[in-house]
Design an enzyme around this catalytic site. Structure first.
Site, PDB file in Angstrom:
ATOM      1  N   ASP A  44      11.821  46.755 -29.405  1.00  0.00           N
ATOM      2  CA  ASP A  44      11.235  47.527 -28.413  1.00  0.00           C
ATOM      3  C   ASP A  44      12.793  47.789 -27.363  1.00  0.00           C
ATOM      4  OD1 ASP A  44      12.111  44.625 -27.928  1.00  0.00           O
ATOM      5  OD2 ASP A  44       9.879  44.149 -27.238  1.00  0.00           O
ATOM      6  N   ASP A  58      -0.745  42.598 -40.579  1.00  0.00           N
ATOM      7  CA  ASP A  58       0.179  41.997 -41.600  1.00  0.00           C
ATOM      8  C   ASP A  58      -0.235  40.356 -42.035  1.00  0.00           C
ATOM      9  OD1 ASP A  58       1.476  44.224 -41.882  1.00  0.00           O
ATOM     10  OD2 ASP A  58       3.492  43.641 -40.808  1.00  0.00           O
TER      11      ASP A  58
END
Length: 581
Positions: free
Chosen positions: A311, A158
């Protein structure tokens, strides 16, 4: 009458009028009213009287209540630390290794089928302007021991920096020419940050043939046998959704700040993660150095960017679906600690704000879940979230940096010595012992006296970090301001609750030299006003205690104020050049 006598006559007439007025009753009342006006000393005395009344009726009772609340929280935290110590003691003494709890068999090539017996594994590597570390991390992933036709490495870049993106692309092309099945994937935007990149990566058609996905952040370098040690657990235990290793830090000795970070994170992995995995098969996934079962990931809803801890969010949702998580303490993956204080502040903000915000959003779902036992719900809500993610941060700052120092200003408010000294000292020592991974010391820690425990610590730990314990306490207290502010933002879902700042890396510079100091760092970029204000507050309380106090709390107050000043002026860690960020 001459003109020069006119002023004199007018003045005489005025004096005569005043004498007539003075003889009247009205003038007497006016003079008495003037005399009744309070003097400056009277005003100060009245303000002092009002303050004493407010202090006795409002301030002191409020502080006594806050002290009582903090004492309860201290006991709760102490019990939690003791509980985790006992669990780790049990795991170590009875050698409850994952291989004894879960089925595990080494991967072997089949004579007839060859590598077809190996499942397809996808390795995802999210990156964002990671030119300092991308080469060694990609190289480490490409050297993983696994049949090349059963492994796909997916680099999700990215990057907004053209130089970083070009470097990552060339590195992927280089390994592709050497026969590695590696893909370079980019997006037009950064929606969802890391979670968005991982989610987009799972949409590619070639992912459908994969059974498991391993995730490594840009600064992580797995050993070649990583998949050989983790995937067999997933193959032979169909209820396991995740297998994760621990972090090992290549730059722990770079500076004082990295040494102190290593102490905190070593305890987190050795104790907190191992306790969750060993008792309820649940812990917070650390976002990297782990392998997920893709079917479990999809069943749990995939990657979600509702918080900055995607996460941990996924780990909670998978657990609520009935999946189990496994942590392997002796499976180490090399990584890097932030050496810049601003990078550490951003990281700690995200690591504190995210779990608090996740607790706000997921507490109801945990309570309503039908796939989780009552005890597991209690562990997730109370131990994992409430005590470790909320109480630990709030107590450190509110009690030890605000309320305890204020007691020198209010002698009526007393804090028991066991709460002000013995309890935090024992908690600190338990944490120090816990990160040693020594069962004998854990056993003695629960049985021995305070002095013998200190002696054992010195004998065992003198070669590494016993001399840093005091610095670690002062630094953790200083960082508690950042964490408490982030905690409030997360719980109230306000401010920078969705802020995501990628942690700065230094990469290969660690192998040869330290990060150079930046000579012309702007003063306003280095200074942190809130830390300086807290430091001034602690210094004032310390000086007041020296002059008027009857105890030695000023010793702690002066050292802690110095720590806040050092942090506030930015004289901690290393300065990373802007070009490397």
């Amino acid at each position: 009458m001459s003109l020069h006598r006119l002023p004199h006559d007018t003045f005489s007439s005025f004096l005569g009028s005043l004498s007539q007025v003075g003889s009247s009753k009205a003038s007497v009342a006016l003079l008495n009213a003037v005399k009744s006006f309070p003097t400056f000393g009277d005003i100060i005395a009245r303000i002092g009287l009002w303050w004493e009344q407010i202090r006795a009726v409002v301030v002191v009772p409020v502080f006594k209540f806050l002290v009582a609340v903090c004492l309860i929280m201290s006991v709760m935290l102490f019990v939690e630390v003791m509980y985790m110590g006992i669990v780790v003691l049990y795991v170590k003494l009875f050698k409850r290794k994952p291989e004894k709890i879960y089925k595990w068999e080494a991967m072997e090539d089949d004579v007839e089928c060859g590598s077809a017996t190996y499942p397809m594994v996808l390795v995802q590597m999210p990156m964002y302007n990671e030119k300092e570390v991308c080469e060694q991390s990609i190289a480490a992933a490409c050297k993983i021991s696994w049949p090349s036709n059963r492994l796909i490495i997916q680099v999700l870049d990215d990057s907004t920096d053209p130089a970083s993106k070009e470097l990552v692309k060339k590195e992927c092309e280089r390994w592709s020419k050497e026969g590695v099945n590696i893909t370079f994937e980019i997006r037009d935007n950064r929606n969802g940050y890391k979670a968005g990149a991982l989610r987009e990566g799972m949409k590619h058609s070639y992912v459908k043939q994969c059974d498991y996905v391993a995730i490594f952040d840009a600064d992580f370098q797995p050993d070649p046998d990583f998949l050989l040690r983790t995937v067999p657990f997933l193959i032979h235990n169909p209820k396991l959704a995740l297998v994760q290793g621990r972090w090992e830090f290549v730059n722990a000795d770079q500076c004082m700040m990295t040494r102190l970070q290593e102490m905190s994170l070593s305890y987190h992995f050795t104790v907190e993660q191992q306790v969750g995995s060993s008792t309820f098969a649940f812990f917070g996934f650390n976002g990297t150095a782990g392998v997920w079962r893709i079917s479990a990931l999809i069943e749990s809803g995939g990657w979600n960017d509702q918080t900055t801890v995607e996460d941990m969010d996924l780990a909670v949702r998978a657990t609520l679906r009935g999946w189990k998580l496994l942590y392997i303490d002796d499976l180490k993956v090399k990584s890097e600690l932030p050496c810049s204080f601003n990078a550490l502040r951003s990281q700690q903000h995200r690591w504190t704000c995210g779990p608090a915000n996740l607790f706000r959003k997921m507490a109801g779902q945990i309570l309503r879940s039908e796939n989780v036992s009552l005890w597991k719900k209690l562990y997730m809500l109370y131990s994992f979230f409430f005590i470790r993610k909320i109480v630990a941060h709030a107590l450190t700052f509110c009690f030890y940096c605000v309320i305890l120092p204020a007691t020198v200003l209010f002698p009526e408010v007393t804090v028991p010595k066991w709460a002000a000294f013995y309890l935090p000292s024992l908690i600190t020592l338990f944490i120090a012992i816990g990160r040693l991974r020594c069962p004998l010391l854990l056993f003695l820690c629960n049985l021995s006296s305070f002095l013998s425990l200190v002696t054992l610590l010195i004998l065992y730990y003198v070669n590494r970090s016993i001399h840093l314990l005091a610095f670690w306490v002062l630094f953790e207290n200083s960082m508690s301001l950042v964490r408490t502010k982030a905690l409030v933002m997360g719980l109230l879902e306000t401010g920078r609750v969705q802020e995501w700042v990628v942690t700065e890396k230094s990469g290969d510079a660690l192998k040869t030299k330290l990060i150079p100091q930046v000579p012309n760092v702007r003063f306003r970029e280095r200074v942190h006003l809130l830390e300086l204000l807290v430091g001034a507050y602690l210094l004032s309380c310390g000086i007041y205690d020296i002059i008027y106090g009857k105890n030695t709390l000023y010793v702690y107050l002066l050292f802690q104020s110095l720590a806040f000043f050092v942090v506030g002026f930015g004289y901690v860690g290393k300065y990373v050049p802007a070009s490397s960020s």
